[in-house]
Design an enzyme around this catalytic site. Structure first.
Site, mmCIF file in Angstrom:
data_model
loop_
_atom_site.group_PDB
_atom_site.id
_atom_site.type_symbol
_atom_site.label_atom_id
_atom_site.label_comp_id
_atom_site.label_asym_id
_atom_site.label_seq_id
_atom_site.Cartn_x
_atom_site.Cartn_y
_atom_site.Cartn_z
ATOM 1 N N ASP A 119 0.938 -1.063 -0.047
ATOM 2 C CA ASP A 119 0.071 -0.266 0.062
ATOM 3 C C ASP A 119 0.947 1.111 -0.039
ATOM 4 O O ASP A 119 1.695 1.458 0.784
ATOM 5 C CB ASP A 119 -0.950 0.000 1.237
ATOM 6 C CG ASP A 119 -1.670 1.218 1.270
ATOM 7 O OD1 ASP A 119 -1.533 2.105 0.612
ATOM 8 O OD2 ASP A 119 -2.626 1.019 1.973
ATOM 9 N N ILE A 149 0.298 5.867 -9.593
ATOM 10 C CA ILE A 149 -0.634 5.843 -8.515
ATOM 11 C C ILE A 149 -1.432 6.891 -8.402
ATOM 12 O O ILE A 149 -1.087 7.810 -8.195
ATOM 13 C CB ILE A 149 0.043 5.246 -7.268
ATOM 14 C CG1 ILE A 149 0.836 4.047 -7.275
ATOM 15 C CG2 ILE A 149 -1.143 5.242 -6.044
ATOM 16 C CD1 ILE A 149 1.788 3.681 -6.112
ATOM 17 N N TYR A 199 -0.940 15.336 -14.362
ATOM 18 C CA TYR A 199 -1.904 15.843 -15.118
ATOM 19 C C TYR A 199 -2.158 17.446 -15.234
ATOM 20 O O TYR A 199 -1.818 17.880 -14.005
ATOM 21 C CB TYR A 199 -3.407 15.270 -14.958
ATOM 22 C CG TYR A 199 -4.372 15.718 -16.073
ATOM 23 C CD1 TYR A 199 -4.128 15.377 -17.445
ATOM 24 C CD2 TYR A 199 -5.675 16.523 -15.579
ATOM 25 C CE1 TYR A 199 -5.006 15.722 -18.344
ATOM 26 C CE2 TYR A 199 -6.703 16.717 -16.701
ATOM 27 C CZ TYR A 199 -6.284 16.312 -17.818
ATOM 28 O OH TYR A 199 -7.145 16.675 -18.896
ATOM 29 N N TYR A 229 -11.810 17.452 -12.072
ATOM 30 C CA TYR A 229 -10.472 16.983 -11.419
ATOM 31 C C TYR A 229 -10.690 17.167 -10.046
ATOM 32 O O TYR A 229 -9.630 16.586 -9.240
ATOM 33 C CB TYR A 229 -9.438 17.547 -12.196
ATOM 34 C CG TYR A 229 -8.479 16.341 -12.414
ATOM 35 C CD1 TYR A 229 -8.700 15.470 -13.139
ATOM 36 C CD2 TYR A 229 -7.113 16.310 -11.786
ATOM 37 C CE1 TYR A 229 -7.510 14.379 -13.407
ATOM 38 C CE2 TYR A 229 -6.257 15.569 -12.040
ATOM 39 C CZ TYR A 229 -6.440 14.486 -12.698
ATOM 40 O OH TYR A 229 -5.528 13.522 -13.074
HETATM 41 P P1 NAI Z 1 -4.834 2.831 -13.392
HETATM 42 O O1 NAI Z 1 -6.102 2.898 -12.635
HETATM 43 O O2 NAI Z 1 -4.626 1.609 -14.275
HETATM 44 O O3 NAI Z 1 -3.824 2.830 -12.467
HETATM 45 C C1 NAI Z 1 -3.851 3.596 -11.202
HETATM 46 C C2 NAI Z 1 -3.218 2.676 -10.005
HETATM 47 O O4 NAI Z 1 -3.091 3.283 -8.711
HETATM 48 C C3 NAI Z 1 -3.978 1.244 -9.996
HETATM 49 O O5 NAI Z 1 -2.972 0.342 -10.336
HETATM 50 C C4 NAI Z 1 -4.232 1.296 -8.270
HETATM 51 O O6 NAI Z 1 -4.317 -0.082 -7.949
HETATM 52 C C5 NAI Z 1 -3.293 1.885 -7.633
HETATM 53 N N1 NAI Z 1 -3.476 2.399 -6.539
HETATM 54 C C6 NAI Z 1 -4.595 3.123 -6.095
HETATM 55 N N2 NAI Z 1 -4.305 3.156 -4.633
HETATM 56 C C7 NAI Z 1 -3.142 2.419 -4.206
HETATM 57 C C8 NAI Z 1 -2.626 2.503 -3.121
HETATM 58 N N3 NAI Z 1 -2.897 2.853 -1.948
HETATM 59 N N4 NAI Z 1 -1.378 1.862 -3.079
HETATM 60 C C9 NAI Z 1 -0.992 1.396 -4.162
HETATM 61 N N5 NAI Z 1 -1.303 1.270 -5.422
HETATM 62 C C10 NAI Z 1 -2.405 2.342 -5.442
HETATM 63 O O7 NAI Z 1 -4.880 4.202 -14.136
HETATM 64 P P2 NAI Z 1 -3.502 4.965 -15.013
HETATM 65 O O8 NAI Z 1 -4.315 6.025 -15.796
HETATM 66 O O9 NAI Z 1 -2.693 3.856 -15.673
HETATM 67 O O10 NAI Z 1 -2.935 5.631 -13.845
HETATM 68 C C11 NAI Z 1 -1.484 5.985 -13.496
HETATM 69 C C12 NAI Z 1 -1.215 7.143 -13.171
HETATM 70 O O11 NAI Z 1 -1.394 7.939 -14.133
HETATM 71 C C13 NAI Z 1 -1.870 7.879 -11.921
HETATM 72 O O12 NAI Z 1 -1.145 8.707 -11.212
HETATM 73 C C14 NAI Z 1 -2.807 8.913 -12.705
HETATM 74 O O13 NAI Z 1 -3.324 9.869 -11.939
HETATM 75 C C15 NAI Z 1 -2.015 9.151 -14.075
HETATM 76 N N6 NAI Z 1 -2.611 10.044 -14.977
HETATM 77 C C16 NAI Z 1 -3.642 9.280 -15.610
HETATM 78 C C17 NAI Z 1 -4.307 9.936 -16.748
HETATM 79 C C18 NAI Z 1 -5.326 9.296 -17.430
HETATM 80 O O14 NAI Z 1 -6.157 10.044 -17.925
HETATM 81 N N7 NAI Z 1 -5.686 8.075 -17.371
HETATM 82 C C19 NAI Z 1 -3.777 11.346 -17.255
HETATM 83 C C20 NAI Z 1 -2.842 11.930 -16.325
HETATM 84 C C21 NAI Z 1 -2.040 11.139 -15.670
#
Ligand code: NAI
Length: 270
Positions: free
Chosen positions: A66, A95, A150, A160
């Site tokens: 976590d 994350i 972002y 957001y």
């Molecule tokens: P995703 O939902 O696939 O990944 C987010 C991850 O964070 C998940 O694997 C989740 O299990 C993990 N997570 C949540 N709480 C957690 C915790 N307490 N400990 C460990 N892991 C935890 O989505 P995505 O889009 O791949 O997100 C990755 C990053 O990219 C994030 O920081 C997101 O804000 C950022 N991002 C995403 C954009 C989008 O439009 N998808 C745009 C710009 C940035």
């Protein structure tokens, strides 16, 4: 096509939930480019996610953590250096989570316990990663650390909500720790400000489809995909970007520098 950009390098990749995750795509590329990796995610996400499938593909061990728990992170970093047989050359922090967004709370009606959670999970955890890595001396000289941000950190996107504040903190932490780790070990720390990307975290944001389309029409190159983002991350882990640090790097097809596009003007005229 593989270029061997990460040949012999070792690192941790967090945040691979499913095949849409930016981290999932990055893990595949890192493996392709010759890296040895450890995968990590929150214990609860692992139960729901498909991380085992990925681990098999990229020949990686999974170490649950976590990201808000310093204890979990200590175990993650110490076990990772053990499993990989040496200090780390790269770390991906991918994350993000906001209970307020999940529950549809607007910016003027935030639940403050959840707000703290959003900040802890999406921003402070980046600090925790680096503080733990520094204390345990887990990083190699010239290691590269990347977090994902972002543009809502710089400009207001009403839906957001508290994630915008979390991203602003995340980007600031990249500068704070970038200075510190740069001085200590030539380690570089950057954030990538990515286009809207259809992932679990991304599509959870209210109005995602509309602002995905809007960004697509605003950006001369169109939106950067998750796969493009993975490629960019690999370049930042490679030795070709050794002197880039403490930056928030836009990876958005030109969106952040465009005032208005012809497509948007055309739409407004209808
Ligand atoms: P995703 O939902 O696939 O990944 C987010 C991850 O964070 C998940 O694997 C989740 O299990 C993990 N997570 C949540 N709480 C957690 C915790 N307490 N400990 C460990 N892991 C935890 O989505 P995505 O889009 O791949 O997100 C990755 C990053 O990219 C994030 O920081 C997101 O804000 C950022 N991002 C995403 C954009 C989008 O439009 N998808 C745009 C710009 C940035």
């Amino acid at each position: 096509m593989s270029y061997g950009l990460l040949k012999g390098k070792k690192g941790i990749i967090s945040g691979a939930l499913d095949e849409n995750s930016i981290a999932w795509k990055t893990a595949l590329k890192a493996h392709e480019e010759g890296a040895s990796i450890v995968l990590t995610n929150a214990p609860i996400a692992m139960r729901m996610g498909k991380i085992n499938e990925l681990a098999e593909k990229v020949n990686a061990e999974i170490i649950p953590a976590d990201a808000t728990s310093v204890e979990d992170l200590e175990s993650l970093f110490s076990k990772s250096t053990e499993v990989l047989g040496g200090q780390l050359d790269f770390v991906l922090h991918s994350i993000g989570m906001s209970p307020n967004i999940r529950k549809g709370k607007e910016y003027g009606d935030l639940n403050y316990d959840w707000y703290m959670k959003s900040l802890d999970i999406s921003a402070l955890s980046f600090h925790k990663f680096m503080q733990v890595a520094e204390k345990l001396d887990s990083l190699n000289e010239w290691a590269s650390i990347v977090g994902l941000s972002y543009i809502a950190a710089q400009r207001t996107y009403p839906f957001y909500t508290d994630m915008a504040d979390a991203k602003a903190v995340l980007e600031s932490i990249a500068r704070g720790f970038g200075y510190r780790l740069g001085k200590a070990k030539n380690v570089r720390v950057n954030t990538i400000s990515q286009s809207p990307t259809p992932t679990t975290a991304g599509s959870g944001i209210g109005g995602f489809d509309s602002f995905f389309d809007f960004a697509e029409k605003m950006s001369p190159l169109g939106n950067a995909t998750g796969e493009d983002c993975a490629n960019y991350i690999i370049s930042l882990f490679s030795d070709f970007t050794k002197m880039v640090t403490m930056q928030n790097l836009y990876h958005d097809g030109g969106y952040s520098s465009t005032g208005i596009s012809e497509e948007i003007i055309e739409m407004m005229g209808k």
